[in-house]
Design an enzyme around this catalytic site. Structure first.
Site, PDB file in Angstrom:
ATOM      1  CG  HIS A   1      -1.934  -1.158   1.023  1.00 38.93           C
ATOM      2  ND1 HIS A   1      -2.200  -1.776   2.284  1.00 38.93           N
ATOM      3  CD2 HIS A   1      -2.502  -1.952   0.174  1.00 38.93           C
ATOM      4  CE1 HIS A   1      -3.160  -2.707   2.062  1.00 38.93           C
ATOM      5  NE2 HIS A   1      -3.396  -2.772   0.842  1.00 38.93           N
TER       6      HIS A   1
ATOM      7  CD  GLU B   1      -0.635   0.994   4.298  1.00 40.59           C
ATOM      8  OE1 GLU B   1      -1.897   0.614   4.367  1.00 40.59           O
ATOM      9  OE2 GLU B   1       0.082  -0.455   4.206  1.00 40.59           O
TER      10      GLU B   1
ATOM     11  CG  HIS C   1       0.676  -3.474   5.312  1.00 38.04           C
ATOM     12  ND1 HIS C   1      -0.235  -3.295   4.283  1.00 38.04           N
ATOM     13  CD2 HIS C   1       1.273  -4.714   4.980  1.00 38.04           C
ATOM     14  CE1 HIS C   1       0.018  -4.095   3.477  1.00 38.04           C
ATOM     15  NE2 HIS C   1       0.888  -4.999   3.950  1.00 38.04           N
TER      16      HIS C   1
ATOM     17  CD  GLU D   1      -1.522  -3.084   9.414  1.00 38.99           C
ATOM     18  OE1 GLU D   1      -1.191  -1.935   9.223  1.00 38.99           O
ATOM     19  OE2 GLU D   1      -2.052  -3.611   8.460  1.00 38.99           O
TER      20      GLU D   1
HETATM   21 ZN   LIG Z   1      -1.736  -1.556   4.282  1.00 37.41          ZN
END
Ligand SMILES: [Zn+2]
Length: 380
Positions: free
Chosen positions: A172, A175, A265, A341
């Protein structure tokens, strides 16, 4: 008159009306693809300037009018936009979310000001990182293939041990903390004074993809590549036209095998660093669950910025889960396979309100992950 520009690497904003400094009306722009605007929108990165003197010392109010209609409106409460005068040092700007609008108020100290959703990680910096790393002793660079827009998909390989360890980041593209994390991890792994790194490289071979989605990064996208694909939903059936980035990495993984996988992420809403694992996959053995728990405990011990109290609710398994990188890898190779994350906001356990979570802190977390990686490869 104040000018708002975004025609640069990862620039993204729509200008509605910038004629008044006290109400600069803006809109967050949807992710850009070859087929037009995508359904995803959250990332912004623009520069405010004037012909001279309009900005410095002027009380400015930037209003992102469509913040309530973005992909993750839960990301706005408690969030602060990032600003910079030199595109190098980033700080938080007074920001509030009100009536579906994100309002950023500041009085710039200089004639131009960059504003971004998060500290950007530029394509120029990516290329410099890959170039610098390939010159380190024992590091190899591989071009895995081309992206949709024709950019190189870069892999760095190092180490001589039998355990294949894969770390990828930035599926992504918005990010950007994920590539800062990779920079910290790569610098630590190639630091000759780092004994943990030396031991990892004896016991494992590391395969590192610093940026899975360079097209989306340059285009200023939050979530998708140039074909509009959310790469972290493409792992079951990647295709050359829609998701070549995943196809190339998956093909290489099938050659090397995977003993440990980490996919980095950022999360819009949760103000902590956390990991989502593979406990929901059918056929998980007690040993695999124990190894995952041990990795998390070792990561907690290695960094006070990592924790396991807050994170995603454990999801129920469905075959759709295998569209995600860490679930597909965990299922295919039966290894510890993790989605890391990091916060767009801050780490609420150790907040630094002047900067929020940022590039430097992501880099430090990237260096800290060496300790749990070493324990995992040494454990067998
Ligand atoms: Zn992500």
């Amino acid at each position: 008159m104040i000018q708002i520009s975004s025609q640069f690497d990862s620039g993204a904003i729509t200008v509605l009306d910038a004629s008044r400094a006290d109400t600069i009306r803006l809109a967050i722009r949807p992710d850009s693809t070859t087929a037009g605007p995508s359904e995803f929108l959250q990332w912004f990165h623009f520069r405010a300037s004037g012909q001279g003197g309009e900005l410095r010392g002027q009380a400015c109010r930037f209003v992102l009018e469509n913040a309530g209609q973005t992909t993750y409106p839960d990301g706005w409460p408690g969030y602060a936009a990032r600003g910079s005068y030199d595109s190098q040092n980033w700080f938080t700007l007074p920001t509030r979310y009100e009536g579906g609008q994100l309002i950023i108020e500041c009085t710039p100290e200089h004639d131009s000001l960059w504003i971004a959703y998060f500290e950007p990680y530029s394509h120029a910096r990516h290329q410099a990182l890959v170039g610098r790393m390939q010159m380190q002793p024992g590091v190899r660079h591989e071009r895995l293939g081309a992206t949709v827009d024709g950019r190189d998909l870069d892999l760095l390989v190092m180490g001589s041990g039998p355990k294949p360890v894969w770390v990828i980041a930035r599926q992504h593209p918005g990010e950007s903390m994920a590539e800062w994390f990779m920079e910290g991890l790569l610098e630590a792994l190639t630091d000759p004074a780092n004994d943990t790194a030396r031991q990892i490289r004896q016991q494992a071979t590391l395969y590192l993809v610093p940026n899975m989605n360079p097209d989306g990064s340059v285009r200023g996208n939050l979530r998708v590549n140039a074909a509009g694909a959310n790469l972290n939903r493409e792992w079951m059936e990647p295709s050359l036209t829609r998701s070549p980035e995943v196809l190339h990495v998956r093909r290489r993984m099938q050659q090397t095998g995977v003993a440990l996988f980490i996919d980095a992420h950022g999360d819009e809403a949760i103000p902590y660093n956390f990991i989502s694992g593979c406990e929901m996959l059918p056929g998980r053995t007690e040993a695999q669950l124990r190894q995952q728990a041990e990795f998390l405990a070792d990561f907690c011990a290695a960094s006070p910025d990592f924790q396991t109290t807050y994170g995603y609710e454990a999801s129920r398994y469905s075959t759709d889960a295998l569209k995600l990188a860490s679930k597909w890898v965990g299922h295919t190779f039966g290894c510890v396979s993790l989605t890391l994350e990091m916060p767009f906001k801050d780490n609420a356990n150790a907040p630094q309100p002047a900067v929020g979570w940022n590039g430097a802190r992501s880099k430090a977390l990237g260096a800290a992950v060496l300790a749990p990686i070493l324990k995992a490869v040494a454990r067998g």
